[in-house]
Design a protein around this motif. Structure first.
Motif, PDB file in Angstrom:
ATOM      1  N   GLY A  59       0.794  -1.221   0.000  1.00  0.00           N
ATOM      2  CA  GLY A  59       0.000   0.000   0.000  1.00  0.00           C
ATOM      3  C   GLY A  59       0.827   1.271   0.000  1.00  0.00           C
ATOM      4  N   THR A  60       2.048   1.213   0.551  1.00  0.00           N
ATOM      5  CA  THR A  60       2.894   2.415   0.588  1.00  0.00           C
ATOM      6  C   THR A  60       3.391   2.817  -0.793  1.00  0.00           C
ATOM      7  N   PHE A  61       3.276   1.940  -1.766  1.00  0.00           N
ATOM      8  CA  PHE A  61       3.725   2.230  -3.124  1.00  0.00           C
ATOM      9  C   PHE A  61       2.640   2.903  -3.969  1.00  0.00           C
ATOM     10  N   LEU A  62       1.396   2.872  -3.504  1.00  0.00           N
ATOM     11  CA  LEU A  62       0.270   3.336  -4.310  1.00  0.00           C
ATOM     12  C   LEU A  62      -0.169   4.749  -3.943  1.00  0.00           C
ATOM     13  N   ALA A  63      -0.459   5.536  -4.982  1.00  0.00           N
ATOM     14  CA  ALA A  63      -1.102   6.835  -4.776  1.00  0.00           C
ATOM     15  C   ALA A  63      -2.544   6.592  -4.341  1.00  0.00           C
ATOM     16  N   ASN A  64      -3.115   7.527  -3.603  1.00  0.00           N
ATOM     17  CA  ASN A  64      -4.496   7.383  -3.142  1.00  0.00           C
ATOM     18  C   ASN A  64      -5.471   7.209  -4.304  1.00  0.00           C
ATOM     19  N   ASP A  65      -5.182   7.864  -5.440  1.00  0.00           N
ATOM     20  CA  ASP A  65      -6.081   7.806  -6.595  1.00  0.00           C
ATOM     21  C   ASP A  65      -5.646   6.769  -7.633  1.00  0.00           C
ATOM     22  N   CYS A  66      -4.830   5.821  -7.228  1.00  0.00           N
ATOM     23  CA  CYS A  66      -4.361   4.768  -8.125  1.00  0.00           C
ATOM     24  C   CYS A  66      -5.549   3.989  -8.704  1.00  0.00           C
ATOM     25  N   VAL A  67      -5.369   3.491  -9.910  1.00  0.00           N
ATOM     26  CA  VAL A  67      -6.375   2.652 -10.566  1.00  0.00           C
ATOM     27  C   VAL A  67      -5.685   1.365 -11.014  1.00  0.00           C
ATOM     28  N   MET A  68      -6.323   0.220 -10.717  1.00  0.00           N
ATOM     29  CA  MET A  68      -5.783  -1.078 -11.123  1.00  0.00           C
ATOM     30  C   MET A  68      -6.811  -1.787 -11.996  1.00  0.00           C
ATOM     31  N   GLN A  69      -6.315  -2.421 -13.066  1.00  0.00           N
ATOM     32  CA  GLN A  69      -7.211  -3.172 -13.934  1.00  0.00           C
ATOM     33  C   GLN A  69      -6.577  -4.505 -14.297  1.00  0.00           C
ATOM     34  N   PHE A  70      -7.323  -5.607 -14.086  1.00  0.00           N
ATOM     35  CA  PHE A  70      -6.929  -6.951 -14.497  1.00  0.00           C
ATOM     36  C   PHE A  70      -7.658  -7.295 -15.789  1.00  0.00           C
ATOM     37  N   ASN A  71      -6.908  -7.597 -16.817  1.00  0.00           N
ATOM     38  CA  ASN A  71      -7.476  -8.036 -18.090  1.00  0.00           C
ATOM     39  C   ASN A  71      -8.610  -7.123 -18.525  1.00  0.00           C
ATOM     40  N   ASN A  72      -9.765  -7.708 -18.867  1.00  0.00           N
ATOM     41  CA  ASN A  72     -10.913  -6.925 -19.321  1.00  0.00           C
ATOM     42  C   ASN A  72     -11.886  -6.587 -18.200  1.00  0.00           C
ATOM     43  N   ASN A  73     -11.491  -6.820 -16.957  1.00  0.00           N
ATOM     44  CA  ASN A  73     -12.357  -6.476 -15.829  1.00  0.00           C
ATOM     45  C   ASN A  73     -12.455  -4.963 -15.686  1.00  0.00           C
ATOM     46  N   CYS A  74     -13.463  -4.523 -14.989  1.00  0.00           N
ATOM     47  CA  CYS A  74     -13.625  -3.088 -14.733  1.00  0.00           C
ATOM     48  C   CYS A  74     -12.450  -2.575 -13.912  1.00  0.00           C
ATOM     49  N   PRO A  75     -12.012  -1.350 -14.180  1.00  0.00           N
ATOM     50  CA  PRO A  75     -10.939  -0.760 -13.374  1.00  0.00           C
ATOM     51  C   PRO A  75     -11.352  -0.644 -11.904  1.00  0.00           C
ATOM     52  N   VAL A  76     -10.387  -0.845 -11.025  1.00  0.00           N
ATOM     53  CA  VAL A  76     -10.606  -0.716  -9.582  1.00  0.00           C
ATOM     54  C   VAL A  76     -10.006   0.620  -9.161  1.00  0.00           C
ATOM     55  N   PRO A  77     -10.849   1.582  -8.768  1.00  0.00           N
ATOM     56  CA  PRO A  77     -10.353   2.924  -8.454  1.00  0.00           C
ATOM     57  C   PRO A  77     -10.045   3.113  -6.972  1.00  0.00           C
ATOM     58  N   GLY A  78      -8.874   3.634  -6.677  1.00  0.00           N
ATOM     59  CA  GLY A  78      -8.540   4.030  -5.324  1.00  0.00           C
ATOM     60  C   GLY A  78      -7.732   3.007  -4.556  1.00  0.00           C
ATOM     61  N   GLN A  79      -6.765   3.521  -3.824  1.00  0.00           N
ATOM     62  CA  GLN A  79      -5.848   2.686  -3.057  1.00  0.00           C
ATOM     63  C   GLN A  79      -6.577   1.731  -2.113  1.00  0.00           C
ATOM     64  N   ALA A  80      -7.540   2.228  -1.358  1.00  0.00           N
ATOM     65  CA  ALA A  80      -8.219   1.402  -0.349  1.00  0.00           C
ATOM     66  C   ALA A  80      -8.935   0.212  -0.990  1.00  0.00           C
ATOM     67  N   ILE A  81      -9.629   0.440  -2.089  1.00  0.00           N
ATOM     68  CA  ILE A  81     -10.361  -0.643  -2.749  1.00  0.00           C
ATOM     69  C   ILE A  81      -9.379  -1.629  -3.386  1.00  0.00           C
ATOM     70  N   ILE A  82      -8.316  -1.120  -3.981  1.00  0.00           N
ATOM     71  CA  ILE A  82      -7.293  -1.995  -4.559  1.00  0.00           C
ATOM     72  C   ILE A  82      -6.723  -2.918  -3.485  1.00  0.00           C
ATOM     73  N   LEU A  83      -6.378  -2.359  -2.344  1.00  0.00           N
ATOM     74  CA  LEU A  83      -5.792  -3.160  -1.271  1.00  0.00           C
ATOM     75  C   LEU A  83      -6.778  -4.196  -0.753  1.00  0.00           C
ATOM     76  N   GLN A  84      -8.043  -3.851  -0.667  1.00  0.00           N
ATOM     77  CA  GLN A  84      -9.058  -4.821  -0.236  1.00  0.00           C
ATOM     78  C   GLN A  84      -9.184  -5.946  -1.261  1.00  0.00           C
ATOM     79  N   ASP A  85      -9.249  -5.591  -2.536  1.00  0.00           N
ATOM     80  CA  ASP A  85      -9.366  -6.605  -3.585  1.00  0.00           C
ATOM     81  C   ASP A  85      -8.144  -7.519  -3.614  1.00  0.00           C
ATOM     82  N   LEU A  86      -6.955  -6.938  -3.489  1.00  0.00           N
ATOM     83  CA  LEU A  86      -5.743  -7.765  -3.487  1.00  0.00           C
ATOM     84  C   LEU A  86      -5.672  -8.659  -2.256  1.00  0.00           C
ATOM     85  N   SER A  87      -6.075  -8.139  -1.111  1.00  0.00           N
ATOM     86  CA  SER A  87      -6.106  -8.959   0.104  1.00  0.00           C
ATOM     87  C   SER A  87      -6.972 -10.200  -0.108  1.00  0.00           C
ATOM     88  N   ASN A  88      -8.118 -10.012  -0.733  1.00  0.00           N
ATOM     89  CA  ASN A  88      -9.006 -11.136  -1.030  1.00  0.00           C
ATOM     90  C   ASN A  88      -8.377 -12.079  -2.052  1.00  0.00           C
TER      91      ASN A  88
END
Length: 132
Positions: free
Chosen positions: A35-64
């Motif tokens: 999480g320390t590497f990500l900007a608060n407004d970071c966006v992550m996208q896997f393949n053709n899935n919908c983009p995941v907006p925001g550090q907090a949501i990205i970290l929750q999704d990755l934790s899962n």
């Protein structure tokens, strides 16, 4: 992490050190460090899935996601680009929950802001064998 197959690395020494530390946080599934590497407004996208907006949501999704397998090791092949925008070609070695080892080809595009924080991550890999 494995680096013995790395053929091309277009990052500076400093950026390469940063990136290997970033990848090590993933390989060790250390969500707090990652999480320390990500900007608060970071966006992550896997393949053709919908983009995941925001550090907090990205970290929750990755934790899962990280609970679905036992182990991950990045095997770096090539890194193209510059210190703020680059692409990694890698083999990702997974150990599944059933103990089976699975290797997946993967490409990750990463963009960083002027503070060096990740603002965008686009990941492309076929994870079907991981969950088969």
């Amino acid at each position: 992490m494995k680096t013995d197959k790395l053929r091309i690395n277009q990052l500076s020494d400093r950026a390469y050190e940063w990136y290997t530390t970033y990848l090590q946080a993933i390989d060790t599934k250390n969500i707090e460090v990652y999480g320390t590497f990500l900007a608060n407004d970071c966006v992550m996208q896997f393949n053709n899935n919908c983009p995941v907006p925001g550090q907090a949501i990205i970290l929750q999704d990755l934790s899962n996601y990280w609970t679905t397998f036992d182990n991950l090791t990045h095997d770096l092949l090539n890194i193209y680009g510059n210190d703020s925008s680059f692409a990694l070609e890698a083999l990702n070695h997974y150990k599944r929950k059933d103990g089976k080892l699975v290797t997946l080809s993967a490409v990750a595009f990463t963009d960083r802001n002027s503070k060096g924080l990740v603002t965008s991550i686009r990941l492309y890999t076929d994870t079907t064998p991981l969950f088969a």
